[in-house]
Design an enzyme around this catalytic site. Structure first.
Site, PDB file in Angstrom:
ATOM      1  N   ASN A   1     -10.403   0.906   1.981  1.00  7.28           N
ATOM      2  CA  ASN A   1      -8.953   0.868   1.783  1.00  7.28           C
ATOM      3  C   ASN A   1      -8.691   0.608   0.299  1.00  7.28           C
ATOM      4  OD1 ASN A   1      -6.238   0.305   1.637  1.00  7.28           O
ATOM      5  ND2 ASN A   1      -6.198  -1.122   3.351  1.00  7.28           N
TER       6      ASN A   1
ATOM      7  N   HIS B   1      -1.771  20.057   6.430  1.00  5.47           N
ATOM      8  CA  HIS B   1      -2.749  19.004   6.149  1.00  5.47           C
ATOM      9  C   HIS B   1      -2.051  17.647   6.159  1.00  5.47           C
ATOM     10  CE1 HIS B   1      -5.461  22.237   4.963  1.00  5.47           C
ATOM     11  NE2 HIS B   1      -4.506  22.687   4.167  1.00  5.47           N
TER      12      HIS B   1
ATOM     13  N   HIS C   1      12.351   1.487   5.177  1.00  6.06           N
ATOM     14  CA  HIS C   1      12.106   0.057   4.981  1.00  6.06           C
ATOM     15  C   HIS C   1      12.669  -0.698   6.184  1.00  6.06           C
ATOM     16  CE1 HIS C   1      11.532  -3.778   3.146  1.00  6.06           C
ATOM     17  NE2 HIS C   1      11.401  -3.326   1.908  1.00  6.06           N
TER      18      HIS C   1
ATOM     19  N   HIS D   1      -2.493   7.115   5.229  1.00  6.60           N
ATOM     20  CA  HIS D   1      -3.016   5.948   4.516  1.00  6.60           C
ATOM     21  C   HIS D   1      -4.219   5.362   5.245  1.00  6.60           C
ATOM     22  CE1 HIS D   1      -3.486   2.127   2.636  1.00  6.60           C
ATOM     23  NE2 HIS D   1      -2.972   1.456   3.640  1.00  6.60           N
TER      24      HIS D   1
ATOM     25  N   CYS E   1       0.801  -1.226   0.000  1.00 10.44           N
ATOM     26  CA  CYS E   1       0.000   0.000   0.000  1.00 10.44           C
ATOM     27  C   CYS E   1       0.836   1.279   0.000  1.00 10.44           C
ATOM     28  CB  CYS E   1      -0.934   0.003   1.206  1.00 10.44           C
ATOM     29  SG  CYS E   1      -2.108  -1.372   1.230  1.00 10.44           S
TER      30      CYS E   1
ATOM     31  N   HIS F   1     -14.241   5.687   5.182  1.00 13.91           N
ATOM     32  CA  HIS F   1     -15.679   5.469   5.260  1.00 13.91           C
ATOM     33  C   HIS F   1     -16.321   5.446   3.870  1.00 13.91           C
ATOM     34  CE1 HIS F   1     -19.952   6.564   5.937  1.00 13.91           C
ATOM     35  NE2 HIS F   1     -19.809   5.904   7.073  1.00 13.91           N
TER      36      HIS F   1
END
Length: 506
Positions: A424, A387, A302, A391, A223, A420
């Site tokens: 995802n 802002h 990572h 994720h 993702c 919502h």
């Protein structure tokens, strides 16, 4: 309240220290200059400069050469001209009850079950996960799985991905009036679905990109791959001048829905939905005026060297040979630890001097007085960032980052609303969140936005953008017809929607 005011005063003094010192010094220099006579400059030349030309001339030449070299070799700015988030058709909307029916039909269609699906315990488990996930009743599922019986085939998976990518790109080219043949760099990322020919080749074929386009197809990177794709495009734009880069991020749900009995693999079925953005980047100086943002920083972290991090999100076979993606119970802890490492790298690049100084003082204090100082100072990133696009991997992930950064409810509003409304959408979610902020009219010129992406491996990647203008929502924004219904109030325990707030009205 007093401590808040003291901190704000401290931040103002440190941030504006140069200005506060500059004006008194300017006044002192002006007073000295006022007392100079017409003979003083001649005296300075004959008494000092004339006898030190051998020293001054090389120093002046070195300064000029260094300035020219810096201007010639510094990386050119990377602009985000426009982006487009795919909005699936309304007949693909999937309420929680509809999603549960999809799960039932997929399991029933599994050849090993002989058309039966008697055990209801898995259904109760999935319903509890679904209701606590933070997802609403207007997310979108793939057309193949909405059919009865579901089409869980390679052809259906290809159709889903092509619809998303082509839909996003057609809207992007329409909004920008850019000729596809002007694209010099193409980066497509899809973690779980990577056919041959590749998805990047499909884009080249569909939109007839030129033969020397530099195309890349990123797979298996989870993702967080959207920011990886942006980082790759940025590096390529620093090398190849005066061109456009096209970045496309998506994920496939048709081919990767799990039909087995392993509960750790069932969880992903409840979270992932259809979506994908197309982003147009440019390094052309003439595109600055019409661009929305300029890329300021990208930071990639990572932690795959650690076994727990490497295995917390993993694709594999279950006990019956069915392929699925398992999410371990360690995922929130791993995510929190990886985010902290990413922040440790990004913080010095974006935080104001006042926050760096406070962190350094507490860091040294903890080293010297371990018993008295228990925790390091947590910088206030809201002093540097306006802002946040976190994720939308799930309610728990957003909760952890809201607590650790720490952030106010409005700072994670875009993430919760995206989860919502769209679920995802993997690497795409941070772009639906950015579109939400724009649709609310909150993005002003000079504002900085931080996109935080998390993914398997385990990885945390960040991208920081600065708005070049007061940014308005794009034409055919995914929030165009529903922005007034958000944010929704979510029950913190159950994850269910309670009431809707429409621009301050219940």
């Amino acid at each position: 309240m007093t401590s808040v005011n003291v901190k704000l005063l401290y931040h103002y003094v440190i941030t504006n220290l140069f200005n506060l010192c500059f004006f008194p010094l300017t006044a002192i220099v002006a007073g000295k200059a006022y007392r100079l006579t017409i003979d003083d400059p001649h005296h300075l030349y004959y008494s000092y400069l004339q006898h030190n030309l051998i020293t001054i001339a090389p120093l002046f030449a070195f300064t000029v050469f260094g300035s020219v070299l810096y201007i010639a070799t510094r990386p050119k700015p990377v602009y985000l001209v426009e982006y487009s988030c795919y909005l699936p058709p309304t007949h693909c909307r999937s309420s929680i009850s509809k999603v549960m029916d999809i799960f039932y039909q997929v399991r029933k269609a599994d050849p090993s079950r002989n058309g039966t699906c008697d055990d209801s315990s898995w259904l109760d488990f999935l319903r509890k996960i679904q209701e606590r996930s933070g997802l609403g009743d207007e997310t979108h599922g793939p057309e193949g799985l909405l059919q009865v019986p579901p089409r869980k085939t390679f052809a259906a998976a290809r159709e889903e991905t092509e619809q998303v990518i082509i839909g996003a790109l057609e809207n992007l080219f329409k909004n920008t009036n850019v000729n596809p043949k002007d694209i010099g760099i193409l980066v497509v990322n899809s973690s779980m679905f990577n056919p041959t020919p590749s998805l990047s080749a499909m884009v080249v074929n569909t939109f007839k990109l030129r033969s020397n386009v530099r195309s890349f197809n990123l797979g298996g990177m989870g993702c967080s791959a959207g920011v990886i794709a942006i980082d790759l495009a940025k590096d390529l734009l620093h090398v190849h001048k005066n061109t456009y880069a096209l970045v496309v991020s998506t994920e496939n749900t048709t081919y990767n829905i799990y039909a087995g009995d392993n509960r750790s693999m069932m969880v992903s079925n409840c979270l992932f939905r259809v979506g994908g953005p197309a982003i147009l980047l440019s390094n052309k100086p003439g595109d600055r005026k019409r661009s929305k943002y300029e890329l300021v920083h990208t930071v990639r972290t990572h932690t795959g060297a650690d076994d727990k991090s490497f295995r917390c999100v993993q694709q594999g076979d279950d006990e019956n040979g069915k392929i699925g993606v398992s999410l371990s119970k360690d995922i929130t802890d791993v995510a929190g630890r990886t985010v902290k490492k990413n922040i440790a790298t990004l913080g010095p690049l974006i935080l104001p001097l006042s926050e760096k100084l406070l962190f350094f003082v507490t860091f040294m204090g903890k080293k010297l007085f371990k018993d008295k100082i228990k925790h390091y100072y947590v910088p206030d990133f809201k002093l540097a960032i306006d802002h946040f696009c976190i994720h939308a991997g799930g309610k728990a992930v957003i909760d952890v980052l809201e607590k650790n950064l720490p952030l106010a409810p409005i700072d994670v509003e875009a993430s919760r609303s995206t989860l919502h409304r769209f679920g995802n959408t993997s690497s795409s979610s941070i772009w639906y969140e950015l579109a939400y902020i724009e649709a609310k009219g909150r993005m002003k010129k000079g504002n900085k936005v931080w996109q935080i992406a998390l993914g398997s491996g385990f990885k945390c990647n960040s991208a920081v953008w600065v708005a070049l203008n007061n940014v308005k929502a794009s034409t055919n924004s995914p929030w165009e017809h529903c922005i007034d219904r958000y944010p929704v109030k979510i029950d913190s325990d159950s994850g269910k929607s309670e009431t809707r707030v429409q621009n301050g009205r219940s």
